[in-house]
Design a protein around this motif. Structure first.
Motif, PDB file in Angstrom:
ATOM      1  N   GLY A  29       0.783  -1.232   0.000  1.00 29.19           N
ATOM      2  CA  GLY A  29       0.000   0.000   0.000  1.00 29.19           C
ATOM      3  C   GLY A  29       0.806   1.269   0.000  1.00 29.19           C
ATOM      4  O   GLY A  29       0.237   2.364   0.018  1.00 29.19           O
ATOM      5  N   VAL A  30       2.154   1.162  -0.031  1.00 32.01           N
ATOM      6  CA  VAL A  30       3.013   2.345   0.037  1.00 32.01           C
ATOM      7  C   VAL A  30       3.678   2.557  -1.317  1.00 32.01           C
ATOM      8  O   VAL A  30       4.354   1.657  -1.835  1.00 32.01           O
ATOM      9  CB  VAL A  30       4.079   2.200   1.136  1.00 32.01           C
ATOM     10  CG1 VAL A  30       4.934   3.466   1.214  1.00 32.01           C
ATOM     11  CG2 VAL A  30       3.421   1.915   2.478  1.00 32.01           C
TER      12      VAL A  30
ATOM     13  N   ILE B  84       3.382   7.886   0.431  1.00 36.62           N
ATOM     14  CA  ILE B  84       2.121   7.878  -0.310  1.00 36.62           C
ATOM     15  C   ILE B  84       1.427   6.573   0.053  1.00 36.62           C
ATOM     16  O   ILE B  84       1.801   5.498  -0.404  1.00 36.62           O
ATOM     17  CB  ILE B  84       2.347   7.961  -1.830  1.00 36.62           C
ATOM     18  CG1 ILE B  84       3.270   9.137  -2.170  1.00 36.62           C
ATOM     19  CG2 ILE B  84       1.014   8.067  -2.548  1.00 36.62           C
ATOM     20  CD1 ILE B  84       2.746  10.480  -1.753  1.00 36.62           C
ATOM     21  N   VAL B  85       0.426   6.663   0.914  1.00 31.21           N
ATOM     22  CA  VAL B  85      -0.199   5.473   1.478  1.00 31.21           C
ATOM     23  C   VAL B  85      -1.616   5.327   0.926  1.00 31.21           C
ATOM     24  O   VAL B  85      -2.470   6.180   1.143  1.00 31.21           O
ATOM     25  CB  VAL B  85      -0.232   5.548   3.010  1.00 31.21           C
ATOM     26  CG1 VAL B  85      -0.865   4.292   3.593  1.00 31.21           C
ATOM     27  CG2 VAL B  85       1.175   5.729   3.568  1.00 31.21           C
ATOM     28  N   ARG B  86      -1.819   4.245   0.192  1.00 33.29           N
ATOM     29  CA  ARG B  86      -3.135   3.924  -0.367  1.00 33.29           C
ATOM     30  C   ARG B  86      -3.764   5.122  -1.074  1.00 33.29           C
ATOM     31  O   ARG B  86      -4.924   5.453  -0.889  1.00 33.29           O
ATOM     32  CB  ARG B  86      -4.053   3.385   0.729  1.00 33.29           C
ATOM     33  CG  ARG B  86      -3.619   2.013   1.242  1.00 33.29           C
ATOM     34  CD  ARG B  86      -4.542   1.452   2.301  1.00 33.29           C
ATOM     35  NE  ARG B  86      -4.202   0.053   2.579  1.00 33.29           N
ATOM     36  CZ  ARG B  86      -4.808  -0.704   3.494  1.00 33.29           C
ATOM     37  NH1 ARG B  86      -5.778  -0.201   4.223  1.00 33.29           N
ATOM     38  NH2 ARG B  86      -4.444  -1.954   3.673  1.00 33.29           N
TER      39      ARG B  86
ATOM     40  N   THR C  23       9.090  -0.181  15.517  1.00 36.52           N
ATOM     41  CA  THR C  23       8.120   0.707  14.881  1.00 36.52           C
ATOM     42  C   THR C  23       6.839  -0.075  14.592  1.00 36.52           C
ATOM     43  O   THR C  23       6.868  -1.294  14.383  1.00 36.52           O
ATOM     44  CB  THR C  23       8.645   1.299  13.558  1.00 36.52           C
ATOM     45  OG1 THR C  23       8.785   0.250  12.596  1.00 36.52           O
ATOM     46  CG2 THR C  23       9.978   1.987  13.764  1.00 36.52           C
ATOM     47  N   SER C  24       5.745   0.649  14.576  1.00 35.02           N
ATOM     48  CA  SER C  24       4.451   0.097  14.184  1.00 35.02           C
ATOM     49  C   SER C  24       3.865   1.027  13.133  1.00 35.02           C
ATOM     50  O   SER C  24       3.780   2.238  13.351  1.00 35.02           O
ATOM     51  CB  SER C  24       3.516  -0.004  15.397  1.00 35.02           C
ATOM     52  OG  SER C  24       2.222  -0.424  15.000  1.00 35.02           O
ATOM     53  N   PHE C  25       3.484   0.458  11.990  1.00 35.26           N
ATOM     54  CA  PHE C  25       3.001   1.271  10.876  1.00 35.26           C
ATOM     55  C   PHE C  25       1.622   0.776  10.440  1.00 35.26           C
ATOM     56  O   PHE C  25       1.456  -0.394  10.099  1.00 35.26           O
ATOM     57  CB  PHE C  25       3.970   1.188   9.696  1.00 35.26           C
ATOM     58  CG  PHE C  25       3.572   2.036   8.522  1.00 35.26           C
ATOM     59  CD1 PHE C  25       3.420   3.407   8.656  1.00 35.26           C
ATOM     60  CD2 PHE C  25       3.354   1.457   7.284  1.00 35.26           C
ATOM     61  CE1 PHE C  25       3.056   4.196   7.572  1.00 35.26           C
ATOM     62  CE2 PHE C  25       2.997   2.230   6.198  1.00 35.26           C
ATOM     63  CZ  PHE C  25       2.849   3.606   6.340  1.00 35.26           C
ATOM     64  N   SER C  26       0.654   1.670  10.495  1.00 36.47           N
ATOM     65  CA  SER C  26      -0.719   1.342  10.111  1.00 36.47           C
ATOM     66  C   SER C  26      -1.090   2.110   8.856  1.00 36.47           C
ATOM     67  O   SER C  26      -0.978   3.341   8.813  1.00 36.47           O
ATOM     68  CB  SER C  26      -1.691   1.703  11.242  1.00 36.47           C
ATOM     69  OG  SER C  26      -3.023   1.471  10.845  1.00 36.47           O
ATOM     70  N   THR C  27      -1.525   1.394   7.818  1.00 36.66           N
ATOM     71  CA  THR C  27      -1.910   2.019   6.561  1.00 36.66           C
ATOM     72  C   THR C  27      -3.418   2.272   6.465  1.00 36.66           C
ATOM     73  O   THR C  27      -3.919   2.651   5.407  1.00 36.66           O
ATOM     74  CB  THR C  27      -1.484   1.138   5.374  1.00 36.66           C
ATOM     75  OG1 THR C  27      -2.042  -0.176   5.540  1.00 36.66           O
ATOM     76  CG2 THR C  27       0.020   1.024   5.295  1.00 36.66           C
TER      77      THR C  27
ATOM     78  N   ILE D 136       2.355  -2.256  -7.704  1.00 38.66           N
ATOM     79  CA  ILE D 136       3.602  -2.164  -6.956  1.00 38.66           C
ATOM     80  C   ILE D 136       3.949  -3.562  -6.437  1.00 38.66           C
ATOM     81  O   ILE D 136       3.137  -4.198  -5.768  1.00 38.66           O
ATOM     82  CB  ILE D 136       3.497  -1.190  -5.768  1.00 38.66           C
ATOM     83  CG1 ILE D 136       3.083   0.204  -6.235  1.00 38.66           C
ATOM     84  CG2 ILE D 136       4.827  -1.121  -5.012  1.00 38.66           C
ATOM     85  CD1 ILE D 136       2.793   1.157  -5.087  1.00 38.66           C
ATOM     86  N   LEU D 137       5.151  -4.021  -6.755  1.00 40.56           N
ATOM     87  CA  LEU D 137       5.646  -5.313  -6.280  1.00 40.56           C
ATOM     88  C   LEU D 137       6.960  -5.085  -5.548  1.00 40.56           C
ATOM     89  O   LEU D 137       7.874  -4.452  -6.088  1.00 40.56           O
ATOM     90  CB  LEU D 137       5.858  -6.274  -7.454  1.00 40.56           C
ATOM     91  CG  LEU D 137       6.562  -7.605  -7.133  1.00 40.56           C
ATOM     92  CD1 LEU D 137       5.699  -8.464  -6.207  1.00 40.56           C
ATOM     93  CD2 LEU D 137       6.904  -8.360  -8.416  1.00 40.56           C
TER      94      LEU D 137
END
Length: 765
Positions: free
Chosen positions: A164-165, A176-178, A221-225, A653-654
């Protein structure tokens, strides 16, 4: 001599220095130790009697009354630490690195077992569930971030391989997230809101070339999209939560580092039995290379980070952090070529300071935290034409005093509740000058303004998390107020649900409203912009995750985001500010991200997509890796009512990132990225652009391969850590948005760096 020749010259000399340093007798038999703390995840209270074992060894320990443990005589290497306790879910912490120089300190949060499957013995988990955010959240340890090839040991670049990034531009940290704009992302460092964690950051957005957070001091770290809980407000797309570790408690030690772009030093150790500290300072060195290579644009930066932690007693803990980043740009205009190249650059001098104190108190069945913070940001932007006549100038000062409080209560073994508040007093002053500017679209802008303003942002939330049967429910509401706009109050309900189909498979869903206040620089650019309202997103997420093996997880998610009340230009009817804020900006963006015109809240948009994510944790099998595949499409509508692809609409995106730990000395990693191009507006032969062609073309496909080799040496009183990192191994220059060269009268491809080798050396003692 080119910049690459200078870099290779430095590269060879560093290899020689390394060879001399490692000619000393190595101490491969040095033993280390692991010490740590085991806490109840919901109440934060220490857990007595938890069993701790190390993978591949017979070593282990149990926690005492204070939840502490200590394992000695551990050979150097990378281990998995397994924790178990009756009534709690077993957990395996990976990537625990041990050396003979200092104790390795860890903290493990254990969660009570809430869901039981009859006749099924649940094995130890490498993937810990987040009861507050059951969807769209990934956690990374400092070691997982450090080893990423091409990541330059940067917490933001490590996020770029997650689903999603999108990566807008090579060498940039624009998140740039979703499909969301870079301004829609929230950063927190030890419970402190930070507007941007990058050097040379984009005002009001989240991008920049490199993070100023020292990875050596990051715990995790914790990253939420998406689908994040009501604890977080005033942002629409993502939350990056960075937890800093504490300093050493045995003795003082330090580290000297020469990395890909900077060199620095750090020190840490105990102040007394209850208090410890850590401090680092870093400086870039690329300005020496840029100047020697004859560049007219020479950046320079410094950053500082300090933390002091003190355990007042068994129930109270106090911590202080301070972070400062100083960024400077020097422009040399001796030649015509330098003056022309500098005319295409929006130069920025910046000062960023963040400081705060957090008091944490434990009580029966819960805990509370109170954080008092202060931040100061100074931005000085300037851009001249090739004759050194001013095009744009901006001088902005932002200051914020904040107070955040939270209480978490465990209502029962199956339920917990939290509630909290946040109050921020904001001061903002700016001077903007844009004299008789004419864009490539033919629009005329003329701005000269100087304003000061102060206001308040306040927020209140409450949340309940409960488990019944195979369901885990998280429901919450949030109320926010922003005093500088007319429609000041917003109400944001959110709901997440996880259903455990089996012990290995979950189905997750989330629905909710999210609001974000207009950027302060937009509000002061024009007096009428105070009529702007909060930007709104209504979001739905549905996904599933399946544990293929104990250390191998597969997840899939689909999402839909509906935007409304996005600021649009009232003079340029094709412009919606959701398409601004990435890259280095300036005249080629029409200075849109600064809101240099009357704006209205009539923009709308939609972003939707599906994501597939596979993750293999480091385990007894000494390899690790992630694979993410994302399909996203986003469309936005400005004042003219025409729906167009968003400027950050990268469809496919892959990403692949992974590696192999050969032994305690050698490690190998690789990263591959493939992405289809984002939209742009083409130029006519005379250099003009037409609104009806806005975002009608796309950049070409980008793909690259990065590799990295790490090597560790152990000596009697210190250790040496080195790496070689090669970005873009097969030298495919990344495609970017074309630019119009007014001097040559033609469109040209954007200049980009191809293959880029770098070396890192760290001496720790």
């Amino acid at each position: 001599m080119t910049l690459m020749k200078h870099f290779l010259f430095l590269f060879v000399h560093l290899l020689v220095i390394t060879s001399v340093m490692v000619s000393q007798k190595q101490n491969e038999d040095a033993k280390g130790e692991i010490s740590g703390l085991i806490l109840h995840k919901e109440t934060q209270e220490p857990l007595f009697g938890a069993n701790i074992t190390l993978s591949g060894t017979k070593l282990g320990a149990s926690t005492d009354d204070n939840g502490m443990f200590r394992i000695q005589n551990v050979p150097p290497g990378t281990f998995n630490v397994k924790s178990s306790l009756i009534g709690f879910e077993q957990y395996i912490m990976t990537d625990v690195v041990v050396n003979g120089i200092k104790p390795t300190e860890i903290t493990i949060l254990m969660q009570e077992s809430r869901i039981q499957f009859e006749g099924v013995e649940v094995s130890a988990g490498y993937f810990q569930k987040n009861s507050e955010t059951p969807v769209s959240t990934q956690q990374q340890s400092a070691e997982e971030i450090r080893r990423l090839p091409g990541g330059q040991e940067d917490v933001v670049r490590a996020i770029s391989i997650l689903p999603g990034v999108a990566q807008v531009q090579a060498g940039r940290n624009d998140l740039i997230v979703r499909g969301g704009a870079p301004s829609e992302n929230l950063f927190l460092i030890d419970n402190l809101d930070v507007p941007n964690i990058n050097h040379f950051g984009t005002q009001g957005a989240s991008g920049g070339p490199l993070s100023y957070v020292n990875l050596d001091f990051v715990e995790a770290t914790s990253f939420s999209t998406g689908g994040f809980g009501v604890k977080y407000g005033d942002k629409l797309s993502s939350v990056l939560n960075i937890s800093l570790r504490e300093g050493r408690k045995d003795r003082f030690g330090g580290k000297l580092t020469l990395a890909a772009t900077q060199f620095g030093a750090s020190i840490e150790g105990p102040v007394n039995e209850q208090t410890n500290m850590l401090f680092s300072v870093r400086r870039s060195y690329l300005d020496f290379l840029f100047k020697a290579a004859g560049f007219g644009f020479v950046p320079e930066y410094w950053d500082y980070l300090a933390k002091v932690s003190s355990k007042l007693d068994s129930k109270n803990q106090l911590s202080f952090i301070g972070i400062a980043a100083i960024d400077r740009v020097r422009l040399f205009n001796e030649t015509e070529d330098q003056r022309f190249k500098n005319s295409r650059i929006l130069a920025a001098d910046q000062n960023q300071v963040v400081s705060g104190a957090t008091w944490k108190r434990l009580f029966t069945s819960g805990y509370s935290t109170v954080t008092l913070g202060q931040r100061y940001n100074e931005y000085q932007y300037r851009q001249n034409d090739s004759l050194l006549n001013p095009i744009f100038f901006s001088s902005t000062y932002e200051r914020e005093l904040s107070l955040r409080g939270e209480v978490v209560l465990q209502l029962s073994s199956m339920s917990d509740a939290s509630f909290g508040f946040q109050a921020r007093n904001i001061g903002f002053s700016t001077g903007l000058t844009l004299p008789n500017y004419r864009s490539s679209f033919g629009d005329s802008l003329n701005l000269q303004t100087a304003r000061e303003t102060t206001g308040w942002k306040t927020g209140f939330y409450t949340q309940l998390a409960t488990t019944f049967g195979h369901f885990n429910l998280v429901a919450g509401t949030r109320i926010d107020n922003f005093s500088l706009i007319e429609q000041a109050w917003v109400f944001a309900p959110r709901l997440s649900l996880r259903y455990a189909v089996t012990s290995k498979m979950n189905i997750n869903t989330s629905i909710g409203k999210y609001f974000q206040a207009p950027s302060s620089v937009w509000l002061v650019s024009d007096e009428s912009n105070k009529q702007l309202t909060n930007i709104r997103v209504e979001q739905v997420i549905l996904g599933a995750e399946y544990l293929l093996l104990d250390d191998f997880k597969l997840s899939a998610e689909g999402y839909m985001k509906h935007y409304s009340d996005y600021p649009v230009s009232l003079r340029r009817p094709y412009v919606v500010l959701a398409n601004s804020g990435a890259g280095f900006g300036g005249s080629e963006e029409g200075f849109t991200s600064f809101g240099v015109e009357p704006l209205g809240s009539s923009g709308s948009g939609i972003s939707r997509g599906v994501e597939l994510f596979l993750q293999k944790k480091l385990s007894d099998i000494s390899c690790y890796g992630t694979v993410s595949l994302s399909y996203n499409e986003s469309f936005f509508t400005a004042l003219d009512g025409i729906e167009r692809p968003g400027s950050f609409d990268q469809r496919w995106i892959l990403n692949f990132g992974g590696g192999y730990v050969l032994n305690e000395r050698w490690e190998f990693g690789a990263k591959f990225r493939f992405a289809t191009g984002r939209p742009y507006t083409p130029y006519a032969p005379d250099g003009s652009q037409q609104p009806f062609l806005y975002n009608s073309k796309r950049v070409g496909i980008n793909h690259s391969l990065d590799i990295r080799v790490d090597r560790r040496w152990s000596f009697p009183n210190w250790i040496l850590i080195t790496y070689v990192d090669i970005q873009n191994v097969y030298n495919k220059k990344p495609a970017d948005i074309p630019r119009y060269n007014t001097r040559l009268g033609k469109v040209e491809e954007n200049d980009s760096i191809g293959i880029l080798p770098s070396i890192g050396i760290s001496a720790e003692f």
